[in-house]
Design an enzyme around this catalytic site. Structure first.
Site, PDB file in Angstrom:
ATOM      1  CB  SER A 163       8.556 -28.951   4.102  1.00 55.69           C
ATOM      2  OG  SER A 163       9.092 -29.752   3.078  1.00 55.69           O
ATOM      3  N   GLY A 170       6.414 -44.120  -4.824  1.00 54.11           N
ATOM      4  CA  GLY A 170       6.396 -45.437  -4.188  1.00 54.11           C
ATOM      5  C   GLY A 170       7.614 -45.708  -3.339  1.00 54.11           C
ATOM      6  CE1 TYR A 181      -1.342 -50.822   0.289  1.00 56.09           C
ATOM      7  CE2 TYR A 181      -2.830 -50.140   2.037  1.00 56.09           C
ATOM      8  CZ  TYR A 181      -1.658 -50.740   1.637  1.00 56.09           C
ATOM      9  OH  TYR A 181      -0.799 -51.267   2.583  1.00 56.09           O
ATOM     10  CB  SER A 212       7.878 -39.295   0.313  1.00 53.45           C
ATOM     11  OG  SER A 212       6.598 -39.376  -0.263  1.00 53.45           O
ATOM     12  N   GLY A 243       5.386 -39.567  -4.138  1.00 56.25           N
ATOM     13  CA  GLY A 243       4.423 -40.267  -4.988  1.00 56.25           C
ATOM     14  C   GLY A 243       5.032 -41.280  -5.935  1.00 56.25           C
ATOM     15  CG  ASP A 272       5.788 -48.374   3.319  1.00 55.35           C
ATOM     16  OD1 ASP A 272       6.200 -49.453   2.856  1.00 55.35           O
ATOM     17  OD2 ASP A 272       4.794 -47.773   2.875  1.00 55.35           O
ATOM     18  CG  ASP A 313       2.576 -54.360   4.664  1.00 49.34           C
ATOM     19  OD1 ASP A 313       1.524 -54.510   3.980  1.00 49.34           O
ATOM     20  OD2 ASP A 313       3.141 -53.248   4.801  1.00 49.34           O
TER      21      ASP A 313
END
Ligand code: GLA
Length: 326
Positions: free
Chosen positions: A48, A100, A196, A103, A98, A148, A19
């Protein structure tokens, strides 16, 4: 009045680490995700599961780790001209963190929808995906691509999203009814996408193996679409295997555990399996015949997921359960 917004996580069927290189991807939105229940307020005050954020409506303030995502979304939307109206409420997730399944993108998208809605601020979906992508970079410094956030915003029930990350053109690829999708978490946490950003630099520097991965992966995405649309389900195993090998050998983002899980999936009768998402831990995606999917999921400790609709307002509130929860 309280309003609720929902943003799903995603599973990428094929097309990883393409991407941010302007390539093609083929993700689905899943039935697991993040819901925010909010009302308009002076500030952005969200809680949260013991975590909290309290910042100004334009995102300024000093949020902790988790709070950086909503704050960064607010800051990006402020730059687009969103009026300074805050939200107060609760964020709930049934998306494991975590693993993938994006989230963080789901959190960004859910908060973005809420912030736009309370301020009557209209932003096109792709524009919003781009803002959320910038928010990810702003929040935690991860130079992610658009996949994502786009998958979360544009997902469609029963279909995968074929997205050209350069032109941002997209179309839907209906998934054959006989095909089920299983996701298996390796249990290895992705620590802020270790490596990454390195891979992006190596690709930009023209490292041959990295470039080869991106070029061959783009072709595999196109071939996968052909196979899905032509009903050539038998082709998918070869394409997914070759994608996994390319991510393992040319892009070097797999782990021994991901490799083992993929082999285990084939042994259990999967039609196709590969690591999905950024790698360095996280999950694998498995394609299986509907009739076999439950057994395979049980054997691997995974779960069957369905291609689901993208982010949206849920108001009036569905009482009790999150979408996707049995
Ligand atoms: C992560 C990033 C995405 C994409 C994938 C790899 O999920 O957030 O933008 O680069 O890795 O395909």
């Amino acid at each position: 009045m309280q309003r609720s917004f929902w943003a799903p996580g995603r599973v990428n069927l094929i097309g990883d680490h393409t991407d941010y290189a302007g390539g093609v991807v083929l993700p689905i939105a899943v039935e697991f995700g993040i819901r925010v229940d909010i009302e308009p307020s002076e500030r952005i005050a969200l809680t949260s599961d013991g975590r909290a954020v309290d910042v100004a409506p334009d995102g300024t303030g000093t949020p902790d780790r988790w709070g950086r995502y909503p704050a960064a979304v607010a800051a990006e939307l402020a730059e687009l001209g969103r009026p300074a109206i805050g939200i107060r409420g609760v964020v709930e997730s049934n998306l494991p963190i975590g693993t993938g399944l994006s989230s963080s993108a789901a959190l960004e998208v859910a908060v973005a929808l809420a912030l736009c809605a309370v301020a009557d601020f209209a932003v096109a979906r792709m524009e919003l995906a781009l803002a959320c992508r910038r928010a990810e970079l702003r929040a935690v410094g991860v130079p992610c691509g658009i996949m994502d956030q786009a998958a979360s915003l544009l997902g469609r029930e029963g279909s995968a999203l074929l997205l050209d990350c350069r032109s941002l053109e997209y179309r839907y690829v209906p998934l054959p009814d006989e095909l089920a999708i299983v996701v298996v978490d390796s249990g290895e946490r992705q620590l802020e996408h270790t490596g990454y950003a390195d891979r992006q630099r190596e690709l930009a520097a023209g490292m041959p193996a990295r470039v080869r991965h991106v070029e061959t992966e783009n072709q595999r995405v196109r071939d996968t679409v052909k196979a899905l649309e032509g009903g050539e389900i038998g082709e998918l195993g070869r394409l997914f295997r070759s994608s996994h090998e390319s991510l393992r050998d040319d892009y070097e983002v797999s782990t021994p555990e991901l490799d083992r899980l993929v082999e285990h999936a084939y042994d259990a009768g999967a039609l196709a399996a590969r690591l999905t998402g950024g790698g360095f831990g996280g999950s694998i995606v498995v394609l299986a015949a509907q009739s076999r999917a439950g057994t395979i999921a049980d054997q691997l400790g995974g779960r069957v997921v369905r291609a689901s609709a993208g982010a949206r307002e849920l108001t009036p509130r569905r009482m009790g359960s999150l979408p996707g929860r049995a």
